[in-house]
Write a protein that holds these residues in place. Structure first.
Motif, PDB file in Angstrom:
ATOM      1  N   TYR A   1     -94.148 -14.214 -52.832  1.00  0.00           N
ATOM      2  CA  TYR A   1     -94.982 -15.239 -53.460  1.00  0.00           C
ATOM      3  C   TYR A   1     -96.075 -14.594 -54.311  1.00  0.00           C
ATOM      4  O   TYR A   1     -96.327 -15.005 -55.445  1.00  0.00           O
ATOM      5  N   GLY A   2     -96.714 -13.566 -53.768  1.00  0.00           N
ATOM      6  CA  GLY A   2     -97.758 -12.883 -54.530  1.00  0.00           C
ATOM      7  C   GLY A   2     -97.211 -12.240 -55.787  1.00  0.00           C
ATOM      8  O   GLY A   2     -97.817 -12.313 -56.865  1.00  0.00           O
ATOM      9  N   MET A   3     -96.035 -11.619 -55.674  1.00  0.00           N
ATOM     10  CA  MET A   3     -95.422 -10.990 -56.846  1.00  0.00           C
ATOM     11  C   MET A   3     -95.093 -12.044 -57.912  1.00  0.00           C
ATOM     12  O   MET A   3     -95.311 -11.816 -59.107  1.00  0.00           O
ATOM     13  N   GLU A   4     -94.612 -13.198 -57.467  1.00  0.00           N
ATOM     14  CA  GLU A   4     -94.270 -14.272 -58.416  1.00  0.00           C
ATOM     15  C   GLU A   4     -95.525 -14.795 -59.101  1.00  0.00           C
ATOM     16  O   GLU A   4     -95.546 -15.003 -60.325  1.00  0.00           O
ATOM     17  N   MET A   5     -96.605 -15.023 -58.331  1.00  0.00           N
ATOM     18  CA  MET A   5     -97.838 -15.578 -58.895  1.00  0.00           C
ATOM     19  C   MET A   5     -98.497 -14.610 -59.882  1.00  0.00           C
ATOM     20  O   MET A   5     -99.083 -15.018 -60.879  1.00  0.00           O
ATOM     21  N   HIS A   6     -98.419 -13.321 -59.600  1.00  0.00           N
ATOM     22  CA  HIS A   6     -99.083 -12.330 -60.466  1.00  0.00           C
ATOM     23  C   HIS A   6     -98.142 -11.776 -61.537  1.00  0.00           C
ATOM     24  O   HIS A   6     -98.520 -10.822 -62.242  1.00  0.00           O
ATOM     25  N   ASP A   7     -96.965 -12.342 -61.652  1.00  0.00           N
ATOM     26  CA  ASP A   7     -95.992 -11.855 -62.629  1.00  0.00           C
ATOM     27  C   ASP A   7     -96.572 -11.891 -64.045  1.00  0.00           C
ATOM     28  O   ASP A   7     -97.129 -12.905 -64.477  1.00  0.00           O
ATOM     29  N   GLY A   8     -96.470 -10.777 -64.755  1.00  0.00           N
ATOM     30  CA  GLY A   8     -96.985 -10.700 -66.125  1.00  0.00           C
ATOM     31  C   GLY A   8     -98.416 -10.214 -66.213  1.00  0.00           C
ATOM     32  O   GLY A   8     -98.889  -9.859 -67.303  1.00  0.00           O
ATOM     33  N   GLN A   9     -99.153 -10.179 -65.100  1.00  0.00           N
ATOM     34  CA  GLN A   9    -100.539  -9.703 -65.103  1.00  0.00           C
ATOM     35  C   GLN A   9    -100.557  -8.188 -64.922  1.00  0.00           C
ATOM     36  O   GLN A   9     -99.746  -7.636 -64.164  1.00  0.00           O
ATOM     37  N   VAL A  10    -101.486  -7.534 -65.617  1.00  0.00           N
ATOM     38  CA  VAL A  10    -101.599  -6.073 -65.510  1.00  0.00           C
ATOM     39  C   VAL A  10    -103.043  -5.688 -65.225  1.00  0.00           C
ATOM     40  O   VAL A  10    -103.981  -6.422 -65.546  1.00  0.00           O
ATOM     41  N   ARG A  11    -103.237  -4.525 -64.630  1.00  0.00           N
ATOM     42  CA  ARG A  11    -104.566  -3.992 -64.349  1.00  0.00           C
ATOM     43  C   ARG A  11    -105.072  -3.225 -65.573  1.00  0.00           C
ATOM     44  O   ARG A  11    -104.340  -3.021 -66.547  1.00  0.00           O
ATOM     45  N   HIS A  12    -106.322  -2.761 -65.506  1.00  0.00           N
ATOM     46  CA  HIS A  12    -106.887  -1.977 -66.608  1.00  0.00           C
ATOM     47  C   HIS A  12    -106.076  -0.716 -66.863  1.00  0.00           C
ATOM     48  O   HIS A  12    -106.014  -0.220 -67.991  1.00  0.00           O
ATOM     49  N   SER A  13    -105.450  -0.188 -65.821  1.00  0.00           N
ATOM     50  CA  SER A  13    -104.667   1.044 -65.944  1.00  0.00           C
ATOM     51  C   SER A  13    -103.303   0.816 -66.586  1.00  0.00           C
ATOM     52  O   SER A  13    -102.602   1.770 -66.916  1.00  0.00           O
ATOM     53  N   GLY A  14    -102.910  -0.464 -66.732  1.00  0.00           N
ATOM     54  CA  GLY A  14    -101.596  -0.788 -67.275  1.00  0.00           C
ATOM     55  C   GLY A  14    -100.550  -1.037 -66.210  1.00  0.00           C
ATOM     56  O   GLY A  14     -99.430  -1.463 -66.513  1.00  0.00           O
TER      57      GLY A  14
ATOM     58  N   ILE B   1    -105.475 -17.504 -55.434  1.00  0.00           N
ATOM     59  CA  ILE B   1    -106.211 -18.746 -55.710  1.00  0.00           C
ATOM     60  C   ILE B   1    -107.133 -18.569 -56.909  1.00  0.00           C
ATOM     61  O   ILE B   1    -107.312 -19.480 -57.720  1.00  0.00           O
ATOM     62  N   GLU B   2    -107.702 -17.376 -57.043  1.00  0.00           N
ATOM     63  CA  GLU B   2    -108.666 -17.137 -58.128  1.00  0.00           C
ATOM     64  C   GLU B   2    -107.986 -16.858 -59.472  1.00  0.00           C
ATOM     65  O   GLU B   2    -108.418 -17.363 -60.510  1.00  0.00           O
ATOM     66  N   ASP B   3    -106.903 -16.075 -59.454  1.00  0.00           N
ATOM     67  CA  ASP B   3    -106.367 -15.542 -60.711  1.00  0.00           C
ATOM     68  C   ASP B   3    -105.004 -16.094 -61.122  1.00  0.00           C
ATOM     69  O   ASP B   3    -104.457 -15.680 -62.146  1.00  0.00           O
ATOM     70  N   THR B   4    -104.419 -16.979 -60.320  1.00  0.00           N
ATOM     71  CA  THR B   4    -103.099 -17.508 -60.677  1.00  0.00           C
ATOM     72  C   THR B   4    -103.113 -19.033 -60.553  1.00  0.00           C
ATOM     73  O   THR B   4    -104.128 -19.641 -60.229  1.00  0.00           O
ATOM     74  N   ARG B   5    -101.948 -19.616 -60.767  1.00  0.00           N
ATOM     75  CA  ARG B   5    -101.853 -21.082 -60.691  1.00  0.00           C
ATOM     76  C   ARG B   5    -101.792 -21.586 -59.255  1.00  0.00           C
ATOM     77  O   ARG B   5    -101.771 -22.805 -59.018  1.00  0.00           O
ATOM     78  N   ALA B   6    -101.758 -20.680 -58.276  1.00  0.00           N
ATOM     79  CA  ALA B   6    -101.703 -21.085 -56.869  1.00  0.00           C
ATOM     80  C   ALA B   6    -102.996 -21.798 -56.478  1.00  0.00           C
ATOM     81  O   ALA B   6    -104.089 -21.445 -56.938  1.00  0.00           O
ATOM     82  N   SER B   7    -102.865 -22.813 -55.615  1.00  0.00           N
ATOM     83  CA  SER B   7    -104.021 -23.561 -55.138  1.00  0.00           C
ATOM     84  C   SER B   7    -104.187 -23.361 -53.641  1.00  0.00           C
ATOM     85  O   SER B   7    -103.298 -22.853 -52.953  1.00  0.00           O
ATOM     86  N   TYR B   8    -105.333 -23.791 -53.146  1.00  0.00           N
ATOM     87  CA  TYR B   8    -105.601 -23.718 -51.716  1.00  0.00           C
ATOM     88  C   TYR B   8    -104.548 -24.501 -50.938  1.00  0.00           C
ATOM     89  O   TYR B   8    -104.037 -24.034 -49.912  1.00  0.00           O
ATOM     90  N   LYS B   9    -104.195 -25.679 -51.460  1.00  0.00           N
ATOM     91  CA  LYS B   9    -103.199 -26.520 -50.786  1.00  0.00           C
ATOM     92  C   LYS B   9    -101.837 -25.820 -50.739  1.00  0.00           C
ATOM     93  O   LYS B   9    -101.118 -25.899 -49.733  1.00  0.00           O
ATOM     94  N   ASP B  10    -101.493 -25.122 -51.828  1.00  0.00           N
ATOM     95  CA  ASP B  10    -100.213 -24.400 -51.848  1.00  0.00           C
ATOM     96  C   ASP B  10    -100.160 -23.364 -50.725  1.00  0.00           C
ATOM     97  O   ASP B  10     -99.142 -23.220 -50.032  1.00  0.00           O
ATOM     98  N   VAL B  11    -101.253 -22.628 -50.557  1.00  0.00           N
ATOM     99  CA  VAL B  11    -101.288 -21.587 -49.526  1.00  0.00           C
ATOM    100  C   VAL B  11    -101.222 -22.207 -48.131  1.00  0.00           C
ATOM    101  O   VAL B  11    -100.555 -21.688 -47.239  1.00  0.00           O
ATOM    102  N   VAL B  12    -101.918 -23.348 -47.948  1.00  0.00           N
ATOM    103  CA  VAL B  12    -101.850 -24.043 -46.656  1.00  0.00           C
ATOM    104  C   VAL B  12    -100.409 -24.448 -46.353  1.00  0.00           C
ATOM    105  O   VAL B  12     -99.891 -24.224 -45.257  1.00  0.00           O
ATOM    106  N   ASP B  13     -99.737 -25.054 -47.344  1.00  0.00           N
ATOM    107  CA  ASP B  13     -98.367 -25.543 -47.133  1.00  0.00           C
ATOM    108  C   ASP B  13     -97.394 -24.414 -46.832  1.00  0.00           C
ATOM    109  O   ASP B  13     -96.478 -24.568 -46.015  1.00  0.00           O
ATOM    110  N   LEU B  14     -97.593 -23.267 -47.483  1.00  0.00           N
ATOM    111  CA  LEU B  14     -96.627 -22.174 -47.344  1.00  0.00           C
ATOM    112  C   LEU B  14     -96.929 -21.230 -46.180  1.00  0.00           C
ATOM    113  O   LEU B  14     -96.008 -20.692 -45.559  1.00  0.00           O
TER     114      LEU B  14
END
Length: 716
Positions: free
Chosen positions: A29-42, A75-88
């Motif tokens: 789930y975390g990998m899916e939510m952060h897909d396409g995001q990169v750090r400062h290091s690349g 919750i902060e950086d992706t489209r995931a919500s608090y409710k999504d995390v509760v449900d999953l």
């Protein structure tokens, strides 16, 4: 990047009953939510949450904490919500993830007042579940390990924040290994030259003396084996930052510094700890004053160990810590020992203390603080100080910060005892109230009816509890005087814009400033906690801002590039009408200094950074703070009259700090908001003419430029 199977294997090493399916689901789930995001290091962004989770496996944390690490930025950086995390993943994990998100959003490196308020929120949040703090500390540790990918100015900001808040917090919670690593990583950014210098000296020392650690370890093993004590011994050189701090505290060079090596002796039983201590002291000379027994008197976070310093091989001082295996586990894991698993079960370590009790008590006590600065001061005192243990006449043990005085002891017993304190006896002998207490002393507090806290106690007390109680008492005692002074300051400020300070207007201002009532607002105005400008702006914001044709502060200085930011140097506090020069800082714009500022000598060989500047002609707003050094008579009404004189000149007092209080005079620093040099001259003239003003100077302090200079060194 660690794959999911390797991560689960790390957890299984200490918890065979782990819910591997839930961890795998969180990983995906975390990998899916952060897909396409990169750090400062690349690197892919999700490599960061995985690394945080791996750090927590080293602390043998439970499944919920590991999964929280994997999801802590969703919750902060992706489209995931608090409710999504509760449900999953359930409510427990969702609460932990939400807690980490809230801590992440706290701007802990902002201004001092805001920092204090955020510190308060941090402790309120962590008191609910300490696992939030563990994830946040591990998050900060990985960010510091990879900090080189950030912009230089961001590296300095994060490193300063780490040094001031996160490293001491880790240490206070018993996680000394994390504190040392955080300090060293921050030190590498903030003062790389000092760190490299210490490392070079270590290398030179090793060439001259050989492997000292191995030799001393063998000596200790021989002595303990001869005494038939089964032990493990670990030796190491202390971290560069620890050595640097000791050099600064003792004002000594590296060559004169002793005890730069530390050794840990791990025994089978508590009795063996004391037997090992006897063997070590029998073989080597103990250094006086360097013995601490935290086994008989444990620290509040559960830490137990015997500390001693001895003169070892070739006269070198070495620090020795002696503890059992169970004590060592708590000493290494700190707060994490409370949640540690082994063989699928929570570890039942008799020395592990629930740190929630410490934070809960801290927040409960410090929540009573009415002032932001008081709170921040108290928190830092709680976090940075080591402890001494003293006894009451009844034999009760009172824990206090090192350097505490009888006043701190009195307030630790009860606020009423502290307020009525007139003297103290230490081990039966009468001592001054400013005496610094030592371990094992017996303290008796002498009280008297009618006694009230004295203003000088603020400088004598060390603990946040004592300082807060003293300030509260003094504030209540002076409340009527401050209300009268506040009403006069408000009257002058309102007349300055052609309005009257009616009760209705003042009640409106109190409501706008979120004060409980008008007297409270006037008391804070009189005590310089808020400014008259803030009171006026709460009722007439347009008039407060638009009185007269004033120059826009963003274009007050001429000679800069279009849109180039600038800031007044705090060391010299230049005002319009004075000759000025600018110093360019990479990514920071220009810092404006008075032409005669002593700090400019630091940049004499960097003339390419100098910018010829001058102030814009015209009327400037009265927002240029200047610090005045005032010495005034200690008599009724003098301070009020001084404040009135300043207000009558159309200047606001933005801060007021007492530097010295004597029976016949006060010395104080007053920050006054001024328009220009002429305005400053008027204020100085009026005050100098007052018969109760013994001396007045414009205070300039080159040390105020220290932070900017440190930033400059880090960037260059």
């Amino acid at each position: 990047m660690i794959d999911v199977d390797d991560l689960i294997a790390l957890v299984r090493n200490y918890n065979p009953n782990t819910n591997s399916e839930l961890i795998a689901r969180a990983y995906s789930y975390g990998m899916e939510m952060h897909d396409g995001q990169v750090r400062h290091s690349g690197e892919p962004y999700f490599s960061h949450p995985i690394a945080v989770a791996a750090i927590l496996t080293e602390q043998q944390m439970d499944d919920a904490t590991i999964i929280t690490a994997l999801l802590h930025d969703t919750i902060e950086d992706t489209r995931a919500s608090y409710k999504d995390v509760v449900d999953l993943f359930g409510a427990e994990i969702a609460e932990l993830v939400d807690g980490v998100t809230k801590l992440t959003n706290l701007q802990l490196s902002s201004t001092e007042t805001k920092q204090a308020e955020n510190f308060r929120k941090l402790f309120m949040a962590t008191s609910r579940d300490l696992r939030v703090t563990l994830v946040k500390l591990s998050d900060r540790l990985h960010n510091m390990r990879t900090i080189k990918a950030m912009r230089p100015e961001k590296q300095v900001q994060k490193s300063r924040e780490t040094m001031d808040i996160y490293a001491p917090l880790a240490g206070r919670m018993g996680m000394q290994w994390m504190r040392e690593e955080l300090e060293d990583l921050a030190f590498r950014v903030l003062n790389p030259e000092a760190r490299n210098s210490i490392i070079r000296r270590f290398i030179t020392l090793q060439k001259e003396t050989g492997d000292v650690i191995s030799k001393i370890t063998q000596d200790m093993m021989h002595e303990l084996a001869a005494a038939h004590i089964e032990t493990e011994i670990f030796g190491r050189a202390k971290k560069p930052y620890s050595i640097w701090r000791k050099m600064q505290e003792k004002d000594q060079g590296f060559s004169r510094l002793s005890d730069i090596y530390g050794f840990r002796i791990i025994t089978e039983s508590e009795a063996d700890c004391y037997r090992a201590l006897g063997a070590i002291h029998q073989r080597w000379y103990a250094v006086p004053g360097r013995f601490k027994d935290y086994i008989s008197q444990p620290k509040s976070n559960g830490y137990r160990s015997i500390h001693t310093t001895v003169s070892g091989r070739d006269g070198k001082r070495v620090e020795v810590q002696i503890r059992t295996k169970q004590m060592h586990e708590v000493a290494e894991a700190g707060v994490a020992a409370h949640w540690s698993y082994r063989d699928g079960q929570r570890v039942e370590n008799p020395f592990a203390v629930d740190p929630a009790k410490w934070i809960s008590q801290l927040t409960e006590r410090l929540d009573q603080a009415q002032d932001h600065d008081e709170f921040l001061e108290a928190v830092k005192l709680e976090m940075y100080q080591d402890q001494v243990f003293c006894f009451s006449p009844k034999g009760d043990v009172i824990k206090l910060p090192r350097g505490a005085t009888p006043i701190d002891f009195a307030y630790a017993i009860h606020t009423r005892i502290g307020a009525a304190c007139v003297g103290a006896k230490v081990d039966g002998i009468r001592v001054p109230l400013w005496t610094r207490l030592k371990n094992g002393q017996s303290i008796e507090i002498i009280t008297a009816e009618g006694q009230t806290p004295q203003a000088t106690w603020i400088d004598i007390a060390v603990t946040g509890k004592a300082k807060a109680a003293i300030r509260k008492s003094l504030r209540e005692e002076d409340r009527d005087r401050f209300i009268t002074l506040g009403r006069e300051l408000a009257r002058v400020a309102f007349e300055h814009i052609g309005r009257k300070a009616t009760d209705k207007a003042l009640r409106t201002a109190a409501k706008g400033l979120a004060m409980p009532n008008m007297p409270e607002m006037l008391a804070r105005l009189g005590s310089a906690e808020i400014t008259a400008r803030e009171v006026v702006a709460a009722v007439y914001p347009d008039l407060a801002e638009a009185k007269g044709e004033e120059i826009d502060g963003r274009r007050a200085v001429i000679g800069l590039r279009p849109d180039q930011p600038f800031a007044r140097a705090q060391c010299c506090q230049p005002v319009p009408g004075e000759r000025i020069v600018g110093i360019n800082f990479k990514g920071q714009g220009a810092v404006v200094h008075a032409i005669d500022c002593a700090s400019l000598t630091r940049y004499e060989d960097q003339t390419i950074r100098w910018v010829d500047l001058h102030w814009h002609d015209g009327k400037h707003p009265a927002n240029h703070a200047v610090t005045l050094d005032l010495t005034i008579s200690h008599a009724a009404g003098v301070l009020g009259r001084i404040c009135t004189l300043i207000a009558e000149q159309g200047a606001n007092i933005s801060d007021l700090v007492f530097k010295d209080r004597k029976p016949d005079y006060y010395r104080l620093f007053v920050d006054v908001d001024l328009r220009d040099a002429a305005h400053l001259h008027n204020v100085l003239t009026v005050l100098e003419a007052d018969t109760d003003v013994a001396a007045i100077l414009r205070h300039r302090d080159a040390s105020r430029d220290h932070a900017q200079h440190a930033l400059d060194e880090a960037q260059t």
